[in-house]
Design a protein around this motif. Sequence first.
Motif, PDB file in Angstrom:
ATOM      1  N   VAL A 196      26.961  21.040 -52.668  1.00 42.24           N
ATOM      2  CA  VAL A 196      27.192  21.942 -51.663  1.00 42.24           C
ATOM      3  C   VAL A 196      25.834  22.315 -50.919  1.00 42.24           C
ATOM      4  O   VAL A 196      24.970  22.720 -51.568  1.00 42.24           O
ATOM      5  N   ALA A 197      25.941  21.755 -49.554  1.00 44.80           N
ATOM      6  CA  ALA A 197      24.518  22.185 -48.882  1.00 44.80           C
ATOM      7  C   ALA A 197      24.490  23.675 -48.755  1.00 44.80           C
ATOM      8  O   ALA A 197      25.317  24.289 -48.319  1.00 44.80           O
ATOM      9  N   PRO A 198      23.142  24.153 -49.199  1.00 46.26           N
ATOM     10  CA  PRO A 198      23.015  25.556 -48.679  1.00 46.26           C
ATOM     11  C   PRO A 198      23.253  25.996 -47.459  1.00 46.26           C
ATOM     12  O   PRO A 198      22.710  25.293 -46.370  1.00 46.26           O
ATOM     13  N   GLU A 199      23.900  27.031 -46.985  1.00 53.64           N
ATOM     14  CA  GLU A 199      24.213  27.617 -45.885  1.00 53.64           C
ATOM     15  C   GLU A 199      24.748  26.745 -44.877  1.00 53.64           C
ATOM     16  O   GLU A 199      25.247  26.994 -43.596  1.00 53.64           O
ATOM     17  N   GLY A 200      25.631  25.546 -45.422  1.00 51.13           N
ATOM     18  CA  GLY A 200      26.494  24.905 -44.628  1.00 51.13           C
ATOM     19  C   GLY A 200      27.831  25.481 -44.499  1.00 51.13           C
ATOM     20  O   GLY A 200      28.012  26.614 -45.203  1.00 51.13           O
ATOM     21  N   PRO A 201      28.931  24.649 -43.908  1.00 53.77           N
ATOM     22  CA  PRO A 201      30.039  25.408 -43.580  1.00 53.77           C
ATOM     23  C   PRO A 201      30.868  25.491 -45.059  1.00 53.77           C
ATOM     24  O   PRO A 201      31.625  26.652 -45.075  1.00 53.77           O
TER      25      PRO A 201
END
Length: 370
Positions: A306-311
Motif C-alpha cells: 500500500v502506497a503511503p498517503e495514497g487513497p
Amino acid sequence: MSKHLAAFTVLALTTPLTLAQTSPQTSSPTAPTPAVTAPLPVGEQGLVQVIDRSLAGILYITATVPGEQGTFNNPLFTGEQEAEAGGSGFFVNAQGFALTNYHVIEGATRITVNLRDSDQDFVARVVGTAPDYDLALIQVQGVPAALVRPLPLGNSNALKVGQSTIALGAPFGLQFSASTGIVSALQRTIPTGARQIPQTAIQTDAAVNPGNSGGPLLNSAGQVIGINTQILSPSGAETGVGQNAGVGFAVPINVAAQLLPRPQAGQTILGPVLGVTLAPFDLTDLTDEARSRYKFPREGAIVSQVAPEGPAARAGLKGGSAPIQTPVGTVYLGGDVITAMDGRAVKSAGELREQLFTRQAGDRVNLTVN
C-alpha cells in the motif's frame, strides 16, 4: 556496336497463283469500341466520397526514437543510433491538434507528419498524453489552415454489432489506405495502454495492421467511432507482429472525447489508482495450503503493498508482510484481499483494474476486503 549485313536474293514466282491459292480479302482491323464507364451505385458513391473526404484529415506519423549503443557493432558507428516507427493519426480541431496512440509516439525525440494533400514534411509536438488509455494528443506545426481538416466524432455508445466500419491509416507504411468491415463485437476487453490494463474496446473485421495504430475507425457517415490500437495475430501477438486475422480492436471514441480536454491542456493522464500494488497472480494460482496459511478467500485481488498517503492507505487497507520471490519480483502476502467494489464481486486483480477503469480519478468507491 558493329552491324552484320546479310544478302538476300529475291526470287520471282513463275507459277501463277490459282484462285484457290489466293488469300481471302480481309478488311483492315477496326479499333475496339471504348467501354462505357457505368456510374457507381449510389451506395458505393457515398462510400467513395466518405473515404476521400476523410483521408484528407489523416496523418502519417513517423516517430524517431533512440536506438541502441553501437547498433552496427562497427567502430565507425559507436554512438547511439536512431530508429523510426510509423503510425497514423487524425485531426480533431482547426488548431492542428490530432489524436493518435500513445505507443506510436512513446519515447520519440522527433515526430514528423505527412498529409495526403501535401508533399511537405511537418513537425509535430506532443501536447498531452494518456498512457494508460494508449492515447496521445499532438499538434502539427506550421501546417497551412486549408490542410487542417478535422474529422467529426461520433458516438461509440450507440454502436450496434453489424454496423459498417472504415479503418484509415498507413498499414505497413502504405500511407492513406482504407479498409472496410463491420463492428464485430462490443464490450470486448483487451489489455490496453502502457500498463496493459484490461479495458473495453470495439472489435472490427476491417483490416487493421501495423501502421494503422492511431488511425480512425469510422462509421458509414464518416464519423470517428474509435481509434485503431491493436490486432489479434495468429502468431499470438497482440502488438501487430504476425499476420492480420480479421480481428482488430479500437479504443471507443467516447473514451478519448471524455479525456480530450485534459491532454489539450497539457496534462498527462494516468488511469484511476487506488494506491496499491496488487499481486501479479490470482488466488486460484495458490494451493489450498497456501490460501489456508494466509487466511485467503478463494477469489479476489491480493494487496501486496500500500502506497503511503495514497487513497488506499487513507482508507485503512493493509499490505502483506510475508515476502515471497516470484519471476517478476518480490510479492508480500498476508495483507488484505479485495473481494468487491461497490458491491460488485472482484474475482481477480484483472477484474479489479477493469472495474476501476470505468471510473474517473477523484471518484469515491467502496471496497469489500477480506
